[in-house]
Design a protein around this motif. Sequence first.
Motif, mmCIF file in Angstrom:
data_model
loop_
_atom_site.group_PDB
_atom_site.id
_atom_site.type_symbol
_atom_site.label_atom_id
_atom_site.label_comp_id
_atom_site.label_asym_id
_atom_site.label_seq_id
_atom_site.Cartn_x
_atom_site.Cartn_y
_atom_site.Cartn_z
ATOM 1 N N GLU A 11 31.698 -74.168 -53.762
ATOM 2 C CA GLU A 11 30.647 -74.836 -54.528
ATOM 3 C C GLU A 11 31.198 -76.057 -55.261
ATOM 4 O OE1 GLU A 11 27.395 -74.450 -54.711
ATOM 5 O OE2 GLU A 11 27.527 -72.943 -53.120
ATOM 6 N N HIS A 12 32.420 -75.951 -55.761
ATOM 7 C CA HIS A 12 33.042 -77.100 -56.429
ATOM 8 C C HIS A 12 33.262 -78.242 -55.441
ATOM 9 C CE1 HIS A 12 35.737 -79.527 -58.877
ATOM 10 N NE2 HIS A 12 36.607 -79.503 -57.883
ATOM 11 N N ALA A 13 33.725 -77.910 -54.245
ATOM 12 C CA ALA A 13 33.988 -78.936 -53.235
ATOM 13 C C ALA A 13 32.702 -79.640 -52.810
ATOM 14 C CB ALA A 13 34.663 -78.307 -52.023
ATOM 15 N N LEU A 14 31.593 -78.920 -52.809
ATOM 16 C CA LEU A 14 30.313 -79.487 -52.382
ATOM 17 C C LEU A 14 29.594 -80.225 -53.506
ATOM 18 C CD1 LEU A 14 28.922 -76.515 -50.240
ATOM 19 C CD2 LEU A 14 29.969 -78.625 -49.414
ATOM 20 N N GLU A 15 29.974 -79.962 -54.746
ATOM 21 C CA GLU A 15 29.292 -80.588 -55.881
ATOM 22 C C GLU A 15 29.640 -82.075 -55.968
ATOM 23 O OE1 GLU A 15 28.986 -80.114 -60.753
ATOM 24 O OE2 GLU A 15 30.559 -79.096 -59.611
ATOM 25 N N PRO A 16 28.641 -82.963 -56.109
ATOM 26 C CA PRO A 16 28.933 -84.403 -56.227
ATOM 27 C C PRO A 16 29.751 -84.698 -57.479
ATOM 28 C CG PRO A 16 26.602 -84.015 -55.768
ATOM 29 C CD PRO A 16 27.196 -82.684 -56.115
ATOM 30 N N THR A 17 30.577 -85.717 -57.417
ATOM 31 C CA THR A 17 31.329 -86.123 -58.598
ATOM 32 C C THR A 17 30.371 -86.700 -59.639
ATOM 33 O OG1 THR A 17 31.746 -88.299 -57.613
ATOM 34 C CG2 THR A 17 33.413 -86.589 -57.271
ATOM 35 N N ALA A 18 30.766 -86.624 -60.903
ATOM 36 C CA ALA A 18 29.891 -87.056 -61.996
ATOM 37 C C ALA A 18 29.718 -88.570 -61.989
ATOM 38 C CB ALA A 18 30.468 -86.604 -63.332
ATOM 39 N N GLU A 19 28.501 -89.029 -62.229
ATOM 40 C CA GLU A 19 28.228 -90.467 -62.230
ATOM 41 C C GLU A 19 28.913 -91.165 -63.395
ATOM 42 O OE1 GLU A 19 24.414 -93.531 -61.841
ATOM 43 O OE2 GLU A 19 24.091 -91.380 -62.151
ATOM 44 N N ASP A 20 28.960 -90.519 -64.556
ATOM 45 C CA ASP A 20 29.546 -91.155 -65.735
ATOM 46 C C ASP A 20 31.069 -91.085 -65.742
ATOM 47 O OD1 ASP A 20 29.537 -88.396 -66.037
ATOM 48 O OD2 ASP A 20 29.351 -88.484 -68.220
ATOM 49 N N ASP A 21 31.649 -90.165 -64.963
ATOM 50 C CA ASP A 21 33.111 -90.034 -64.894
ATOM 51 C C ASP A 21 33.471 -89.432 -63.540
ATOM 52 O OD1 ASP A 21 35.782 -89.783 -65.248
ATOM 53 O OD2 ASP A 21 35.695 -88.398 -66.940
ATOM 54 N N PRO A 22 33.580 -90.264 -62.509
ATOM 55 C CA PRO A 22 33.772 -89.745 -61.145
ATOM 56 C C PRO A 22 35.082 -89.010 -60.920
ATOM 57 C CG PRO A 22 34.051 -92.128 -61.196
ATOM 58 C CD PRO A 22 33.516 -91.731 -62.536
#
Length: 284
Positions: free
Chosen positions: A255-266
């Motif tokens: 699930e972590h690998a599939l989660e998009p990186t954060a827009e405010d802090d990629p």
Amino acid sequence: MAKENDEERQQTDLHGNPVDNEDDEDEQELNDFNEEMPWYETKGGYRRDVMSSLFQKAVRRSDDETAAFAAWELVRSGPKYESHYWSRAILVCVEDLVAGNEATEHVLRYEELAKNRWEDNGWARRLCAIAAALVCARAQPSRETTHANGYFSNTMVDRARVKQDDDHEPLYEPPVSEEELDPDGEIGFVTVDKHTYPGAGKGRGWPHFRLHGARIGPHEDTVLGKKFRRRVLEYDRPEYSYREPEVAFSEEEIEHALEPTAEDDPWRCEFDTMDTLDEFDDEN
């Protein structure tokens, strides 16, 4: 076929009538006023450098009519002026338009048509130049590439000066600090992976890369992309791995690998099992 020498192209007057230049190849060109045309002036009596600058500034301001006029004036003034225009038009696409715009492809195509398909047709070549100018002026203007080059260059000069002068305070820092890029820093943890010498030295193998380095964001992957990625991760276990011995990922890791990186802090990673990942990376 296109002539190898642009100088062989037929010259025309203001009304598009051919100018006879067969008697003397060195004969001085005449402008619209039937006066000898200096090498630095166009047929209309404008300076070539000013007309070229007018074209570029018009594109930046989305003034399509002025850009088209400047292009037409340059191209009709002779082969050297025409070559100069096409070089400037391509530069404008990179220097003055937003990255990723489609203007470059159109300008290159119009140039190819002008120089090959219609090398003996002054009227058609002028139309190509006008069309290219309109494409540039109607695209989204942006000087981001030029300003990025200046900003990065000055920043690195400033950075070098700091190392030579302890009293010097830099105005800006590079987008990535040395601390962040350290193998254990926020960015280095992701970047310094198995594909780098220090990352391989820390034992960061495929599990580390798949759970961190291969993530994307801030937008989610496509439905099909997520499906494929999940199945790749599910295959990474000893009984199914065909590349090298692997350790099965937990559902939390997947699930972590599939989660998009954060827009405010990629680069932020809030995964709690990094120590566990490092442990089984060392085993491979």
